[in-house]
Design a protein around this motif. Sequence first.
Motif, short mmCIF file in Angstrom:
data_model
loop_
_atom_site.label_atom_id
_atom_site.label_comp_id
_atom_site.label_asym_id
_atom_site.label_seq_id
_atom_site.Cartn_x
_atom_site.Cartn_y
_atom_site.Cartn_z
N ASP A 604 -27.99 -31.52 0.43
CA ASP A 604 -28.70 -32.35 -0.56
C ASP A 604 -27.88 -32.45 -1.85
O ASP A 604 -27.33 -31.44 -2.31
CB ASP A 604 -30.08 -31.74 -0.87
CG ASP A 604 -30.96 -31.72 0.38
OD1 ASP A 604 -30.76 -32.59 1.27
OD2 ASP A 604 -31.79 -30.80 0.52
N HIS A 605 -27.82 -33.62 -2.35
CA HIS A 605 -27.16 -33.89 -3.65
C HIS A 605 -25.76 -33.31 -3.72
O HIS A 605 -25.36 -32.70 -4.70
CB HIS A 605 -28.02 -33.35 -4.82
CG HIS A 605 -29.42 -33.88 -4.81
ND1 HIS A 605 -29.71 -35.24 -4.90
CD2 HIS A 605 -30.62 -33.25 -4.71
CE1 HIS A 605 -31.03 -35.42 -4.85
NE2 HIS A 605 -31.61 -34.23 -4.73
N PHE A 606 -25.07 -33.50 -2.70
CA PHE A 606 -23.72 -32.90 -2.68
C PHE A 606 -22.80 -33.56 -3.70
O PHE A 606 -21.88 -32.94 -4.23
CB PHE A 606 -23.14 -33.00 -1.26
CG PHE A 606 -21.88 -32.20 -1.08
CD1 PHE A 606 -21.90 -30.81 -1.24
CD2 PHE A 606 -20.68 -32.82 -0.80
CE1 PHE A 606 -20.75 -30.07 -1.09
CE2 PHE A 606 -19.51 -32.08 -0.66
CZ PHE A 606 -19.55 -30.70 -0.79
N LYS A 607 -23.07 -34.80 -3.93
CA LYS A 607 -22.24 -35.53 -4.90
C LYS A 607 -22.27 -34.80 -6.24
O LYS A 607 -21.25 -34.57 -6.88
CB LYS A 607 -22.76 -36.97 -5.05
CG LYS A 607 -21.85 -37.88 -5.82
CD LYS A 607 -22.35 -39.31 -5.71
CE LYS A 607 -21.51 -40.30 -6.50
NZ LYS A 607 -21.14 -39.89 -7.81
N SER A 608 -23.51 -34.39 -6.62
CA SER A 608 -23.63 -33.74 -7.93
C SER A 608 -22.98 -32.35 -7.91
O SER A 608 -22.44 -31.89 -8.90
CB SER A 608 -25.10 -33.66 -8.36
OG SER A 608 -25.77 -32.68 -7.57
N ILE A 609 -23.04 -31.69 -6.73
CA ILE A 609 -22.34 -30.39 -6.61
C ILE A 609 -20.86 -30.63 -6.85
O ILE A 609 -20.19 -29.91 -7.60
CB ILE A 609 -22.57 -29.75 -5.22
CG1 ILE A 609 -24.05 -29.43 -5.04
CG2 ILE A 609 -21.71 -28.50 -5.02
CD1 ILE A 609 -24.43 -28.93 -3.65
N ASN A 610 -20.36 -31.63 -6.19
CA ASN A 610 -18.95 -31.99 -6.34
C ASN A 610 -18.64 -32.28 -7.81
O ASN A 610 -17.60 -31.84 -8.31
CB ASN A 610 -18.67 -33.26 -5.52
CG ASN A 610 -17.80 -32.93 -4.31
OD1 ASN A 610 -17.22 -31.85 -4.24
ND2 ASN A 610 -17.73 -33.86 -3.36
N ASP A 611 -19.54 -32.97 -8.38
CA ASP A 611 -19.32 -33.35 -9.80
C ASP A 611 -19.30 -32.11 -10.69
O ASP A 611 -18.50 -31.98 -11.61
CB ASP A 611 -20.41 -34.32 -10.28
CG ASP A 611 -20.31 -35.68 -9.56
OD1 ASP A 611 -19.22 -35.92 -8.95
OD2 ASP A 611 -21.28 -36.45 -9.57
N GLY A 640 -21.04 -28.35 14.50
CA GLY A 640 -19.86 -29.13 14.15
C GLY A 640 -20.08 -29.87 12.86
O GLY A 640 -21.21 -30.04 12.41
N ARG A 641 -18.93 -30.28 12.25
CA ARG A 641 -19.04 -31.07 11.02
C ARG A 641 -18.90 -32.52 11.42
O ARG A 641 -17.88 -32.92 11.98
CB ARG A 641 -17.93 -30.63 10.06
CG ARG A 641 -18.05 -31.29 8.69
CD ARG A 641 -17.00 -30.71 7.78
NE ARG A 641 -16.89 -31.46 6.54
CZ ARG A 641 -15.77 -31.61 5.88
NH1 ARG A 641 -14.64 -31.07 6.34
NH2 ARG A 641 -15.76 -32.30 4.75
N TYR A 642 -19.97 -33.26 11.14
CA TYR A 642 -20.00 -34.63 11.63
C TYR A 642 -19.22 -35.55 10.71
O TYR A 642 -18.71 -36.58 11.10
CB TYR A 642 -21.46 -35.09 11.76
CG TYR A 642 -21.65 -36.16 12.79
CD1 TYR A 642 -21.35 -35.91 14.13
CD2 TYR A 642 -22.11 -37.43 12.42
CE1 TYR A 642 -21.52 -36.90 15.08
CE2 TYR A 642 -22.28 -38.41 13.38
CZ TYR A 642 -21.98 -38.15 14.71
OH TYR A 642 -22.14 -39.11 15.65
N1 GTP Z 1 -15.75 -31.57 -1.86
C1 GTP Z 1 -15.90 -32.41 -0.86
N2 GTP Z 1 -16.73 -33.47 -1.03
C2 GTP Z 1 -16.91 -34.32 -0.01
C3 GTP Z 1 -16.26 -34.16 1.19
N3 GTP Z 1 -16.64 -35.16 2.04
C4 GTP Z 1 -17.50 -35.92 1.33
N4 GTP Z 1 -17.66 -35.42 0.09
C5 GTP Z 1 -18.48 -35.88 -0.95
O1 GTP Z 1 -19.85 -35.77 -0.59
C6 GTP Z 1 -20.58 -36.71 -1.36
C7 GTP Z 1 -21.62 -37.35 -0.54
O2 GTP Z 1 -22.51 -37.97 -1.42
P1 GTP Z 1 -23.62 -38.87 -0.94
O3 GTP Z 1 -23.32 -39.36 0.43
O4 GTP Z 1 -23.81 -39.93 -2.01
O5 GTP Z 1 -24.95 -38.04 -0.96
P2 GTP Z 1 -25.48 -36.89 -1.75
O6 GTP Z 1 -24.87 -36.79 -3.11
O7 GTP Z 1 -25.26 -35.58 -1.00
O8 GTP Z 1 -26.95 -37.16 -1.84
P3 GTP Z 1 -27.99 -37.09 -0.67
O9 GTP Z 1 -27.24 -36.94 0.60
O10 GTP Z 1 -28.74 -38.29 -0.75
O11 GTP Z 1 -28.75 -35.85 -0.99
C8 GTP Z 1 -19.55 -37.71 -1.91
O12 GTP Z 1 -19.44 -37.54 -3.32
C9 GTP Z 1 -18.26 -37.33 -1.24
O13 GTP Z 1 -17.14 -37.53 -2.11
C10 GTP Z 1 -15.39 -33.06 1.35
O14 GTP Z 1 -14.79 -32.86 2.37
N5 GTP Z 1 -15.27 -32.24 0.30
#
Ligand code: GTP
Length: 730
Positions: A604-611, A640-642
């Motif tokens: 969930d909200h991985f984008k923000s984690i990344n950010d 597996g990682r999809y």
């Molecule tokens: N660090 C990292 N980020 C990744 C990788 N693959 C994808 N991402 C990031 O994962 C994020 C996916 O974001 P979204 O698909 O918008 O969804 P989300 O932020 O997780 O929000 P929801 O899924 O709706 O909860 C993007 O910012 C990608 O850049 C990876 O291998 N490593």
Amino acid sequence: MQPQHSPRDGFFAAGLLLLLALFAAGVVGAIRGEVQHASIRIQPLAGKAGAHRGEVLLLPGGAEHEVVARLDFILPPPDPERARWIIWLGRDPLDAIWLQGSDGAGAPWRSIHYDFFHPDAEQPALPAGFTFPLPADWQGPVTLELHARGAVRSALWPRLLRESDALAGARMAVALNAGAYAGLFMLALIVLVLYAVTRERSFVAAFVCAAVGLLLLAAFNGHLFQLPGFSLLAAWRGQAIWALLSLFSASVMQLLLRYASLREGGAPAARWFEGYSVALVLLAATCLLDLPPLRPWMQALAMLGWIGAGFGALVVLGDAVRRRVAMAWPILVLAFLAIGAGLANEAMVRGWLADTLWTRYGYQVAVVVLLATMSLSLFSHIGEYRDQRDRDRLARVDSERRMGREAARNALTLALQARLRNQPTADLEWTAARLLLEHLVPQVPSATAAVVAYGYHGHDLLVVEPVERKQRIADDIAARALALKRMASNGVPMQQPLAHAATEATEALVPLPIRSPGWGLLVLQREGSDGFSTEEIALAGEFARLAALHADEALAAYQLRRSAELDALTGTFNRRSIDQWLSRTFLDASRRQQSLSLLFIDIDHFKSINDRLGHAGGDHCLREVAAALRGALEEGDLLGRYGGEEFVALLPGRAGADAREMGERLRAAVERSVVEYEGRNERITVSIGVATRLERESTPAAAIERADKALYAAKRGGRNCVHVAPAVFT
Ligand SMILES: Nc1nc2c(ncn2[C@@H]2O[C@H](COP(=O)(O)OP(=O)(O)OP(=O)(O)O)[C@@H](O)[C@H]2O)c(=O)[nH]1
């Protein structure tokens, strides 16, 4: 290689001397025991050929000659107690011999008529001389005419003897003749058998020599012509004897050639001998052609041929003594003796020496002993033959062993290749060690064989053959692990007596090529103190190297395969292999009618984690989530990682509530885990969509879609939750 004198020669020579001494004693006894004969005065009759020297009448030989001589002697008065008187002459090769005269009353008297080449049927076997019994009533002065005709040089020594004395002398001669014949016959037989056993050509030469020698002596003594098969030879008369003499000379030369190994040395003497032998055979053929103009020369030529062969023999034997050929010097001495005895016979034939057993038959005995010695000395050839055969056998055994080991090596390689290819990594080393022992023990027989390894590809290993000894070996290895480790790190194989063994035993330690800090040994133990040969240890080393090499290769291949299947970041299956797994498990489950559920897990909200944490922090979170998921899954489940931050879990055997429960477990596991990154604790949650395989589904596409939709529903439903897809989405 030249044969050398050996102590055997000494024994042989001593035995030979003993035999000769016995023979000499017999001959001397025979000569001493010879009866004094009454004297006969010989007077050649005028006009007839033939010379005389005292008591002997000479027949010159060459062309056919006839001699007639007057014999004057005084017969003692008849004695009824004692045997009658006879005139006795040695058995020379005469065409005819007889006595004639008149008795006291003037009536003509004529003796038996003898022909050397056509013996009477009534004559005893092996007759020793010509005997002319005189009428029993004769006494006082008697005059007789001796008639003799022949083409072979002879000296006639008529003797007046009592018949019993003549018989005693004849018995002695017969004994000598029979001994010589038996000797040559046995010799021929022995060398023939030796040839059959060894296939050594020298024995053929010895056989020919003994056989021709036997015929020659029998011809010289006139006994040959008594035998029905050989009586045909009588047609050639003296020429038959000279043919046999020439053949005998040739066969002696051939035997000498082989005895002295002249051919092998490539000595020019060998060529001379060959040429001379051929000439002698041609001479024998010429004798049998019986050409009238050559006839007078054949005796002289054959004798010359014989003298030449004798001379050649002395030269070769002298050389053989110098080269230390086996038995050379006893043979040389015997050759001198035989030549001396031959000269004595020639002197007798010429009337220079008296006709005694020794002058008449001495050369025959000497020839037999000489031939026997020469033939038996060929035993040294048997030794060479035996050595050669042993060498051949050893070479064969060696090459068979080498081939056996080569085959075992190939078999081990093939088995390693076949068995390690698809071996799960945990069993790889064990299988390699097992195969190593299975293939090695038949080649290097050992009471116990073991592979011991510590830290080999990351784990410890002990494989023992036979398995019953595993505990004992394990204790033993553990007790001296330190010493063994030192030994293994040296990398040099060694063997040592087994100190603690109740009976004598040896242990070979062959280091395994294992990367440090791991170490390992191949341990072979064998009863007895003989230990293992260098070759065996080398083979063990090679087998160990092969096994380790194949195990390393199999591991590397396995790792390569895994790396192609796994996602580099999270260590879970990558998209490609999860797709394969999906297809495979769906098909499998549909065939077996088993439950199968599919979970889509999205952070969930991985984008923000990344950010917040940056991309590396995001990666770290991905790894942690994967670890948490893996920890919550059960054996047989696949993860597996999809793609991106989305994972897939495949749950064979689970459906509906079961799958939901697992989804809950996974969700909770992630929620529980606190991800620490650069001093910050991050809480992560996942949303999970669950889809279960419907009854007729054998491909994953529809289930994937349902799971995806369920995931979408979970996201919409507020995240950090599990949503199970209905069979049909509305
Ligand atoms: N660090 C990292 N980020 C990744 C990788 N693959 C994808 N991402 C990031 O994962 C994020 C996916 O974001 P979204 O698909 O918008 O969804 P989300 O932020 O997780 O929000 P929801 O899924 O709706 O909860 C993007 O910012 C990608 O850049 C990876 O291998 N490593």
